[in-house]
Design a protein around this motif. Structure first.
Motif, mmCIF file in Angstrom:
data_model
loop_
_atom_site.group_PDB
_atom_site.id
_atom_site.type_symbol
_atom_site.label_atom_id
_atom_site.label_comp_id
_atom_site.label_asym_id
_atom_site.label_seq_id
_atom_site.Cartn_x
_atom_site.Cartn_y
_atom_site.Cartn_z
ATOM 1 N N LEU A 239 0.812 -1.213 0.000
ATOM 2 C CA LEU A 239 0.000 0.000 0.000
ATOM 3 C C LEU A 239 0.848 1.268 0.000
ATOM 4 O O LEU A 239 0.518 2.250 -0.659
ATOM 5 N N TYR A 240 1.948 1.259 0.745
ATOM 6 C CA TYR A 240 2.683 2.497 0.990
ATOM 7 C C TYR A 240 3.975 2.659 0.185
ATOM 8 O O TYR A 240 4.555 3.753 0.187
ATOM 9 N N VAL A 241 4.461 1.613 -0.455
ATOM 10 C CA VAL A 241 5.665 1.738 -1.289
ATOM 11 C C VAL A 241 5.253 1.493 -2.733
ATOM 12 O O VAL A 241 4.827 0.391 -3.091
ATOM 13 N N ASN A 242 5.358 2.524 -3.560
ATOM 14 C CA ASN A 242 4.872 2.451 -4.941
ATOM 15 C C ASN A 242 5.721 3.356 -5.830
ATOM 16 O O ASN A 242 6.790 3.825 -5.419
ATOM 17 N N ASP A 243 5.257 3.618 -7.021
ATOM 18 C CA ASP A 243 6.038 4.440 -7.956
ATOM 19 C C ASP A 243 6.279 5.845 -7.421
ATOM 20 O O ASP A 243 7.307 6.461 -7.726
ATOM 21 N N PHE A 244 5.338 6.381 -6.634
ATOM 22 C CA PHE A 244 5.559 7.708 -6.037
ATOM 23 C C PHE A 244 6.750 7.686 -5.075
ATOM 24 O O PHE A 244 7.368 8.719 -4.832
ATOM 25 N N SER A 245 7.047 6.517 -4.496
ATOM 26 C CA SER A 245 8.173 6.414 -3.568
ATOM 27 C C SER A 245 9.502 6.559 -4.299
ATOM 28 O O SER A 245 10.482 7.038 -3.724
ATOM 29 N N ARG A 246 9.531 6.151 -5.551
ATOM 30 C CA ARG A 246 10.755 6.308 -6.343
ATOM 31 C C ARG A 246 10.912 7.743 -6.839
ATOM 32 O O ARG A 246 12.017 8.276 -6.870
ATOM 33 N N GLU A 247 9.803 8.360 -7.222
ATOM 34 C CA GLU A 247 9.845 9.730 -7.735
ATOM 35 C C GLU A 247 8.424 10.301 -7.680
ATOM 36 O O GLU A 247 7.495 9.734 -8.251
ATOM 37 N N LEU A 248 8.262 11.403 -6.973
ATOM 38 C CA LEU A 248 6.927 11.979 -6.816
ATOM 39 C C LEU A 248 6.303 12.342 -8.157
ATOM 40 O O LEU A 248 5.112 12.111 -8.380
ATOM 41 N N GLY A 249 7.088 12.944 -9.049
ATOM 42 C CA GLY A 249 6.555 13.335 -10.346
ATOM 43 C C GLY A 249 5.553 14.473 -10.232
ATOM 44 O O GLY A 249 5.214 14.931 -9.127
ATOM 45 N N PRO A 250 5.040 14.946 -11.372
ATOM 46 C CA PRO A 250 4.124 16.098 -11.367
ATOM 47 C C PRO A 250 2.855 15.883 -10.537
ATOM 48 O O PRO A 250 2.426 16.774 -9.812
ATOM 49 N N GLU A 251 2.245 14.701 -10.641
ATOM 50 C CA GLU A 251 1.007 14.455 -9.896
ATOM 51 C C GLU A 251 1.279 14.422 -8.391
ATOM 52 O O GLU A 251 0.507 14.979 -7.593
ATOM 53 N N GLY A 252 2.367 13.788 -8.000
ATOM 54 C CA GLY A 252 2.709 13.741 -6.584
ATOM 55 C C GLY A 252 2.999 15.115 -6.021
ATOM 56 O O GLY A 252 2.527 15.469 -4.935
ATOM 57 N N LEU A 253 3.763 15.912 -6.745
ATOM 58 C CA LEU A 253 4.068 17.263 -6.284
ATOM 59 C C LEU A 253 2.808 18.117 -6.208
ATOM 60 O O LEU A 253 2.642 18.921 -5.290
ATOM 61 N N ALA A 254 1.903 17.938 -7.180
ATOM 62 C CA ALA A 254 0.641 18.689 -7.147
ATOM 63 C C ALA A 254 -0.162 18.332 -5.898
ATOM 64 O O ALA A 254 -0.783 19.206 -5.269
ATOM 65 N N ALA A 255 -0.161 17.049 -5.512
ATOM 66 C CA ALA A 255 -0.888 16.620 -4.318
ATOM 67 C C ALA A 255 -0.294 17.251 -3.060
ATOM 68 O O ALA A 255 -1.026 17.713 -2.174
ATOM 69 N N VAL A 256 1.039 17.281 -2.988
ATOM 70 C CA VAL A 256 1.704 17.891 -1.830
ATOM 71 C C VAL A 256 1.360 19.376 -1.744
ATOM 72 O O VAL A 256 0.993 19.881 -0.674
ATOM 73 N N GLU A 257 1.472 20.070 -2.848
ATOM 74 C CA GLU A 257 1.197 21.510 -2.853
ATOM 75 C C GLU A 257 -0.252 21.793 -2.478
ATOM 76 O O GLU A 257 -0.545 22.750 -1.760
ATOM 77 N N GLU A 258 -1.175 20.947 -2.940
ATOM 78 C CA GLU A 258 -2.590 21.136 -2.621
ATOM 79 C C GLU A 258 -2.849 20.929 -1.134
ATOM 80 O O GLU A 258 -3.576 21.711 -0.504
ATOM 81 N N LEU A 259 -2.250 19.894 -0.555
ATOM 82 C CA LEU A 259 -2.450 19.636 0.876
ATOM 83 C C LEU A 259 -1.915 20.803 1.709
ATOM 84 O O LEU A 259 -2.590 21.277 2.631
ATOM 85 N N LEU A 260 -0.711 21.260 1.392
ATOM 86 C CA LEU A 260 -0.124 22.350 2.164
ATOM 87 C C LEU A 260 -0.921 23.639 1.992
ATOM 88 O O LEU A 260 -1.114 24.388 2.955
#
Length: 279
Positions: A239-260
């Motif tokens: 559940l917790y180790v996936n492709d985002f764990s290797r590299e956040l990428g644009p979608e991952g960074l967008a999620a972080v920025e939205e949460l903050l």
């Protein structure tokens, strides 16, 4: 002291010990860096980062939002995804409408879980912080009407006779359309950008090594998993180790920025002014 030896804060949870085993044991190219592990509950790591005590560390994203003056985000090593958010648990008969009035057992005030519950309610809840593995027993023993659970609690809460009427990860995905950012690795800014980029590459290689050779970390991982059943360990990692764990990428960074950004809107985080990334 070796100038390329640094303290690395990580939790004993399987996703961290699985993902970073190779980096800690020299199974990938560490560019001459030696990572000295400091293992602690994530909320303790959050507190250490707010004091600037570790050069590189696992953090909850809200904690990162509170210490961007000292730390920057590495785009490798994060725990972020879908279907993996915190749950509100309770005993049978609890009315979810009471959530705004009840005192909730939470895994810390700097955690993503606490921020998501605050966003759901529109304000910080009435809450008391416990170590995450104490929350389910405390609710089952009627010391709290409700609890907020993370990590392997997703797989074990029913064993305590509890229900999960609210999945805050699913709620976040519905309102944002984005994956849920849970935890990250951050580097202290005084290491410099070049060092941050090197450390980021090391962590990405470590995650890739773990995914390609999952048996290599088994002994290390289970030694730190306390009383967790092997099947729960495997579910946890899946559940917790996936492709985002290797590299956040644009979608991952967008999620972080939205949460903050949403945390700043309700006053849980300080306003911006510092760059998000370390490298």
């Amino acid at each position: 002291m070796n100038p390329r030896e640094i303290g690395f804060g990580l939790s004993p949870c399987p996703n961290d010990t699985f993902a970073f085993h190779a980096a800690l044991h020299g199974l990938v190219d560490t560019r001459g860096w030696r990572l000295r592990p400091h293992m602690a509950d994530v909320e303790e790591l959050n507190r250490l980062a707010l004091a600037g005590e570790l050069e590189m560390t696992k953090l909850s994203f809200p904690a990162l939002g509170r210490c961007l003056d000292r730390y920057g985000l590495l785009t490798a090593g994060a725990a972020l995804g879908r279907g993996c958010g915190p749950l509100v648990v309770c005993r049978p008969g609890f009315d979810l409408e009471r959530l705004a009035e009840a005192t909730v057992a939470v895994p810390g005030f700097n955690t993503t879980a606490f921020m998501l519950l605050s966003l759901y309610l529109g304000r910080a809840p009435l809450a008391e912080a416990l170590v995450f593995d104490q929350i389910m027993p405390a609710v089952a023993e009627r010391r709290f009407e409700a609890g907020l659970i993370i990590h392997e609690g997703r797989f074990t809460f029913e064993g305590y006779g509890l229900l999960a009427p609210l999945d805050l990860g699913a709620w976040w995905e519905e309102i944002s359309g984005l994956p849920i950012p849970l935890g990250c690795i951050a580097a202290r800014r005084d290491l410099g950008r070049e060092a941050a980029r090197e450390l980021q590459d090391i962590l990405s290689a470590s995650v890739a090594h773990a995914q390609a050779r999952p048996q290599a970390s088994q002994e290390f991982m289970l030694a730190h998993a306390q009383e967790m059943l092997p099947e729960v360990v495997n579910e946890h990692i899946g559940l917790y180790v996936n492709d985002f764990s290797r590299e956040l990428g644009p979608e991952g960074l967008a999620a972080v920025e939205e949460l903050l950004a949403r945390g700043r809107e309700i006053g849980l985080l300080p306003q911006g002014g510092y760059s998000l990334l370390a490298g």
